[in-house]
Design a protein around this motif. Structure first.
Motif, PDB file in Angstrom:
ATOM      1  N   GLU A  51      -3.378  -6.206  -8.930  1.00  0.00           N
ATOM      2  CA  GLU A  51      -4.804  -5.944  -8.724  1.00  0.00           C
ATOM      3  C   GLU A  51      -5.666  -7.058  -9.307  1.00  0.00           C
ATOM      4  O   GLU A  51      -6.709  -7.386  -8.756  1.00  0.00           O
ATOM      5  N   THR A  52      -5.244  -7.621 -10.437  1.00  0.00           N
ATOM      6  CA  THR A  52      -6.051  -8.668 -11.070  1.00  0.00           C
ATOM      7  C   THR A  52      -6.042  -9.969 -10.268  1.00  0.00           C
ATOM      8  O   THR A  52      -6.896 -10.819 -10.490  1.00  0.00           O
ATOM      9  N   LYS A  53      -5.125 -10.099  -9.340  1.00  0.00           N
ATOM     10  CA  LYS A  53      -5.108 -11.274  -8.467  1.00  0.00           C
ATOM     11  C   LYS A  53      -6.183 -11.181  -7.385  1.00  0.00           C
ATOM     12  O   LYS A  53      -6.535 -12.190  -6.783  1.00  0.00           O
ATOM     13  N   LEU A  54      -6.690  -9.979  -7.159  1.00  0.00           N
ATOM     14  CA  LEU A  54      -7.737  -9.769  -6.155  1.00  0.00           C
ATOM     15  C   LEU A  54      -9.095 -10.134  -6.747  1.00  0.00           C
ATOM     16  O   LEU A  54      -9.265 -10.152  -7.972  1.00  0.00           O
ATOM     17  N   PRO A  55     -10.093 -10.409  -5.895  1.00  0.00           N
ATOM     18  CA  PRO A  55     -11.453 -10.611  -6.419  1.00  0.00           C
ATOM     19  C   PRO A  55     -11.930  -9.350  -7.152  1.00  0.00           C
ATOM     20  O   PRO A  55     -11.497  -8.235  -6.849  1.00  0.00           O
ATOM     21  N   LYS A  56     -12.840  -9.530  -8.128  1.00  0.00           N
ATOM     22  CA  LYS A  56     -13.280  -8.413  -8.964  1.00  0.00           C
ATOM     23  C   LYS A  56     -13.810  -7.244  -8.142  1.00  0.00           C
ATOM     24  O   LYS A  56     -13.619  -6.084  -8.512  1.00  0.00           O
ATOM     25  N   LEU A  61      -8.519   0.361 -10.238  1.00  0.00           N
ATOM     26  CA  LEU A  61      -7.637   0.975 -11.221  1.00  0.00           C
ATOM     27  C   LEU A  61      -6.848   2.118 -10.580  1.00  0.00           C
ATOM     28  O   LEU A  61      -5.654   2.272 -10.817  1.00  0.00           O
ATOM     29  N   TRP A  62      -7.530   2.902  -9.746  1.00  0.00           N
ATOM     30  CA  TRP A  62      -6.863   4.050  -9.124  1.00  0.00           C
ATOM     31  C   TRP A  62      -5.771   3.624  -8.155  1.00  0.00           C
ATOM     32  O   TRP A  62      -4.761   4.313  -8.023  1.00  0.00           O
ATOM     33  N   ARG A  63      -5.965   2.529  -7.473  1.00  0.00           N
ATOM     34  CA  ARG A  63      -4.909   2.046  -6.571  1.00  0.00           C
ATOM     35  C   ARG A  63      -3.663   1.671  -7.370  1.00  0.00           C
ATOM     36  O   ARG A  63      -2.545   2.009  -7.000  1.00  0.00           O
ATOM     37  N   ALA A  64      -3.859   1.004  -8.512  1.00  0.00           N
ATOM     38  CA  ALA A  64      -2.720   0.646  -9.368  1.00  0.00           C
ATOM     39  C   ALA A  64      -2.037   1.898  -9.908  1.00  0.00           C
ATOM     40  O   ALA A  64      -0.810   1.977  -9.961  1.00  0.00           O
ATOM     41  N   ILE A  65      -2.828   2.885 -10.294  1.00  0.00           N
ATOM     42  CA  ILE A  65      -2.254   4.141 -10.804  1.00  0.00           C
ATOM     43  C   ILE A  65      -1.494   4.867  -9.701  1.00  0.00           C
ATOM     44  O   ILE A  65      -0.380   5.363  -9.916  1.00  0.00           O
ATOM     45  N   LEU A  66      -2.081   4.947  -8.509  1.00  0.00           N
ATOM     46  CA  LEU A  66      -1.399   5.643  -7.405  1.00  0.00           C
ATOM     47  C   LEU A  66      -0.122   4.932  -6.973  1.00  0.00           C
ATOM     48  O   LEU A  66       0.847   5.580  -6.590  1.00  0.00           O
ATOM     49  N   HIS A  67      -0.110   3.612  -7.040  1.00  0.00           N
ATOM     50  CA  HIS A  67       1.136   2.894  -6.756  1.00  0.00           C
ATOM     51  C   HIS A  67       2.189   3.227  -7.805  1.00  0.00           C
ATOM     52  O   HIS A  67       3.372   3.340  -7.490  1.00  0.00           O
ATOM     53  N   THR A  68       1.753   3.393  -9.046  1.00  0.00           N
ATOM     54  CA  THR A  68       2.681   3.733 -10.118  1.00  0.00           C
ATOM     55  C   THR A  68       3.222   5.142  -9.934  1.00  0.00           C
ATOM     56  O   THR A  68       4.419   5.383 -10.058  1.00  0.00           O
ATOM     57  N   VAL A  69       2.338   6.077  -9.646  1.00  0.00           N
ATOM     58  CA  VAL A  69       2.729   7.487  -9.485  1.00  0.00           C
ATOM     59  C   VAL A  69       3.528   7.674  -8.201  1.00  0.00           C
ATOM     60  O   VAL A  69       4.508   8.407  -8.180  1.00  0.00           O
ATOM     61  N   GLY A  70       3.105   7.039  -7.140  1.00  0.00           N
ATOM     62  CA  GLY A  70       3.789   7.142  -5.855  1.00  0.00           C
ATOM     63  C   GLY A  70       3.004   7.980  -4.860  1.00  0.00           C
ATOM     64  O   GLY A  70       2.718   9.150  -5.116  1.00  0.00           O
ATOM     65  N   TYR A  71       2.649   7.383  -3.747  1.00  0.00           N
ATOM     66  CA  TYR A  71       1.909   8.083  -2.705  1.00  0.00           C
ATOM     67  C   TYR A  71       2.741   9.190  -2.066  1.00  0.00           C
ATOM     68  O   TYR A  71       2.216  10.247  -1.717  1.00  0.00           O
ATOM     69  N   GLU A  72       4.039   8.935  -1.910  1.00  0.00           N
ATOM     70  CA  GLU A  72       4.891   9.886  -1.206  1.00  0.00           C
ATOM     71  C   GLU A  72       4.913  11.243  -1.907  1.00  0.00           C
ATOM     72  O   GLU A  72       4.846  12.284  -1.271  1.00  0.00           O
ATOM     73  N   ARG A  73       5.012  11.202  -3.211  1.00  0.00           N
ATOM     74  CA  ARG A  73       5.078  12.451  -3.973  1.00  0.00           C
ATOM     75  C   ARG A  73       3.762  13.219  -3.870  1.00  0.00           C
ATOM     76  O   ARG A  73       3.747  14.435  -3.764  1.00  0.00           O
ATOM     77  N   GLN A  74       2.653  12.490  -3.899  1.00  0.00           N
ATOM     78  CA  GLN A  74       1.352  13.148  -3.788  1.00  0.00           C
ATOM     79  C   GLN A  74       1.181  13.746  -2.390  1.00  0.00           C
ATOM     80  O   GLN A  74       0.650  14.851  -2.237  1.00  0.00           O
TER      81      GLN A  74
END
Length: 161
Positions: A51-56, A61-74
């Protein structure tokens, strides 16, 4: 398969609590390595660095968290919640068919009547099992998110202090 649906993995713990009167922390056992805070945080860091590689303006933050948690499970949790919500429509529709049969406006075979009566029991039980499993997924997700954010804030505080 049925053990997971009915959350049978909790039975020994419930029996232990019943026998002892209360549970201690040691009765709960160790966490899986995949659910420990350090493991989750390290996985989150990988997604956060992407995410930090993207422009500000595009960082999330939520995209990084959801990638960590996993979209499939949600998504699976949402499907289970949808099944549970849809199950609420079954009994009233079945009762409507049974009432119309007893009033005499609808002719149903004996086997159809038995199936409808069985469904009056099965649909709410299945719906409750789906919702219970969805709650497990949601609770697990909430704990993971809390651990990620707490760990991130704590580590940031240590760097600033």
């Amino acid at each position: 398969m049925f053990g997971n649906i009915f959350l049978e993995q909790l039975n020994p713990l419930l029996q232990l609590g019943y026998d002892q009167g209360k549970l201690a922390q040691t009765d709960l056992g160790e966490l899986d390595e995949a659910t420990k805070t350090n493991t989750i945080y390290l996985e989150f860091l990988i997604h956060w660095q992407e995410e930090t590689k993207l422009p500000k303006e595009q960082r999330s933050l939520w995209r990084a968290i959801l990638h960590t948690v996993g979209y499939e499970r949600q998504l699976f949790g949402l499907v289970l919640s949808g099944i549970s919500a849809g199950g609420a429509f079954g009994p009233p529709l079945i009762l409507k068919a049974l009432v119309s049969y007893f009033v005499g406006t609808n002719d149903l075979s004996q086997s159809t009547l038995w199936i409808l009566v069985a469904l009056l029991f099965f649909i709410p039980v299945f719906s409750a099992c789906c919702m219970a499993n969805a709650y497990v997924i949601y609770t697990d997700t909430a704990i993971i998110i809390r651990n990620i954010l707490t760990s991130a804030v704590y580590r940031k505080t240590l760097r600033l202090g």
